[in-house]
Design an enzyme around this catalytic site. Sequence first.
Site, PDB file in Angstrom:
ATOM      1  N   HIS A  23      36.216  35.095  38.848  1.00  0.00           N
ATOM      2  CA  HIS A  23      35.974  35.483  40.242  1.00  0.00           C
ATOM      3  C   HIS A  23      35.319  36.859  40.252  1.00  0.00           C
ATOM      4  CE1 HIS A  23      39.331  32.562  41.533  1.00  0.00           C
ATOM      5  NE2 HIS A  23      38.142  31.996  41.662  1.00  0.00           N
ATOM      6  N   GLU A  34      36.847  40.470  41.343  1.00  0.00           N
ATOM      7  CA  GLU A  34      38.115  40.930  40.766  1.00  0.00           C
ATOM      8  C   GLU A  34      37.816  41.848  39.582  1.00  0.00           C
ATOM      9  OE1 GLU A  34      40.108  37.144  40.208  1.00  0.00           O
ATOM     10  OE2 GLU A  34      39.912  36.676  42.335  1.00  0.00           O
ATOM     11  N   ARG A  81      32.820  36.230  45.514  1.00  0.00           N
ATOM     12  CA  ARG A  81      33.806  35.600  44.619  1.00  0.00           C
ATOM     13  C   ARG A  81      33.200  34.528  43.714  1.00  0.00           C
ATOM     14  NH1 ARG A  81      39.449  33.555  44.783  1.00  0.00           N
ATOM     15  NH2 ARG A  81      39.520  31.299  44.613  1.00  0.00           N
ATOM     16  N   HIS A 118      42.799  37.456  36.366  1.00  0.00           N
ATOM     17  CA  HIS A 118      42.335  37.532  37.756  1.00  0.00           C
ATOM     18  C   HIS A 118      42.992  38.742  38.413  1.00  0.00           C
ATOM     19  CE1 HIS A 118      40.801  33.283  38.511  1.00  0.00           C
ATOM     20  NE2 HIS A 118      41.306  33.174  37.286  1.00  0.00           N
ATOM     21  N   GLU A 161      47.508  37.463  37.319  1.00  0.00           N
ATOM     22  CA  GLU A 161      46.919  38.052  38.530  1.00  0.00           C
ATOM     23  C   GLU A 161      47.319  39.520  38.473  1.00  0.00           C
ATOM     24  OE1 GLU A 161      45.077  36.750  40.987  1.00  0.00           O
ATOM     25  OE2 GLU A 161      45.260  34.612  40.597  1.00  0.00           O
TER      26      GLU A 161
HETATM   27  O1  0X9 Z   1      42.870  30.943  43.563  1.00  0.00           O
HETATM   28  C1  0X9 Z   1      42.684  31.211  42.375  1.00  0.00           C
HETATM   29  O2  0X9 Z   1      41.804  30.673  41.694  1.00  0.00           O
HETATM   30  C2  0X9 Z   1      43.576  32.230  41.686  1.00  0.00           C
HETATM   31  N1  0X9 Z   1      43.938  33.277  42.594  1.00  0.00           N
HETATM   32  S1  0X9 Z   1      42.801  34.383  43.049  1.00  0.00           S
HETATM   33  O3  0X9 Z   1      43.381  35.223  44.067  1.00  0.00           O
HETATM   34  N2  0X9 Z   1      42.452  35.318  41.818  1.00  0.00           N
HETATM   35  O4  0X9 Z   1      41.634  33.691  43.482  1.00  0.00           O
HETATM   36  C3  0X9 Z   1      44.802  31.481  41.169  1.00  0.00           C
HETATM   37  C4  0X9 Z   1      44.471  30.814  39.881  1.00  0.00           C
HETATM   38  C5  0X9 Z   1      45.228  29.570  39.644  1.00  0.00           C
HETATM   39  N3  0X9 Z   1      44.849  29.104  38.346  1.00  0.00           N
HETATM   40  C6  0X9 Z   1      44.572  27.823  38.052  1.00  0.00           C
HETATM   41  N4  0X9 Z   1      44.613  26.870  38.937  1.00  0.00           N
HETATM   42  N5  0X9 Z   1      44.293  27.573  36.807  1.00  0.00           N
HETATM   43 ZN    ZN Z   2      40.680  35.101  40.887  1.00  0.00          ZN
END
Ligand code: 0X9
Ligand code: ZN
Length: 412
Positions: free
Chosen positions: A172, A175, A228, A296, A371
Amino acid sequence: MNFCNIIGLVFLAIAVTLVYSDPVRFDNYKVFSVIPHKQKDLEILNFFKKSQYDFWTDFKGLSKGVHIMVAPHQENEFVEILSRNGISFELYIENIQRLIDNEKLTRASSEFDFKNYHRISVINEYLGALAAKYSQVEVVIGGRSYEGRNITGVKVSYKKGNPIIVIEGGIHAREWIAPSTVLYLLTQLLTSTDKKVRHLAEDYDWHIFPSVNPDGYEYTHTKNRLWRKTRQPGKLCVGADANRNWDAHWAEAGASSSECSETYAGSKAFSEIETKTLSEYIEKISKDLHGYIAFHSYSQVLLIPYGHTIEHLDNYDDLLQIGKKAVKAVSQRYGTKYDVGSITEIMYPASGGSMDWVKAAFKVPITYTYELRDTGRHGFVLPPEQIIPTGEEILDSLVALFEEAENIGYKR
Ligand code: 0X9
Ligand code: ZN
């Protein structure tokens, strides 16, 4: 001047404007944390979502804060609707542009360091310099981007036959703390004299990719700090969420089929060249793949697969036990509190993520997503003074993580 010349000039002017247009500004854009307590409150949140409010974090369950960016022209409506419905909310960020400007003030240097966030060219030069300095380091290309950049990384190998750990950062774009933390970890693996870090460095092989969405990352530096997604144009909007685009229960949960959404899963699994090519790289080394750690931001949680189901699959119990040690270790140095749990339980459903694909496709034992800092007071615009402390506490955490994994039988 003839007609063709005039047309040519007009096109040139448009091209120059497109290439050199000023970055998007976020003056007086705010971030609020809204706490839904009742089912009815969720309808209001959904209304905001449909009305183009930008959610910095998604709905995580009743009584948990959802962070929503509010543009100046939306503020009256936003506050009025919440107040009228008795929904509690708190101001987290007063002026996003001010945070972005602070971030820039320190960003003078074109030499790589950990006091600043850097452009992709500076990061790649740094990787090259490490490879030139350390015989154990080799620059590797993990894949390609839509705009033709390499997904550049390094392989660190002190000896033959080590199990492999892949480190992924920056899927992303906005980040920024993720690539910086990954680079900090890499640097420590090469320079630390701590016994436990040396064990990590030398008894595993590392394939480390600080920024796997380089087009998006560059775009956050030049045009829109809060971008993003990837940068492949669709019919209406640009880019897909590269962490919804992997062939792991693709587009099943927590992903959007709408091109303009921040969680757009793409037109099909691996529609994005970044995820497709990186997955091919990972597949090639999958036989010896022991760990996959994705970085992330933000919210300070350590996530365990999977994002498509609340079921505890594969070695969830072991990963939870190991994860508990890892989050305990992260808090030791500066008291930074992390939660640990499955994606669906402690965040929200999100299928098609890289970690999920790696886990399901190759049954890789050690798979986590960090995260990183913070919990929303700066969100994606984490001040660069926090790069080193974040790196330090995450290195502590990784040491504890692999130590516990070894203790319970995940042998190298
Ligand atoms: O939404 C996401 O992709 C992640 N949170 S973020 O705030 N950085 O966008 C969570 C990642 C979950 N990971 C996987 N599904 N592998
Ligand atoms: Zn992310």
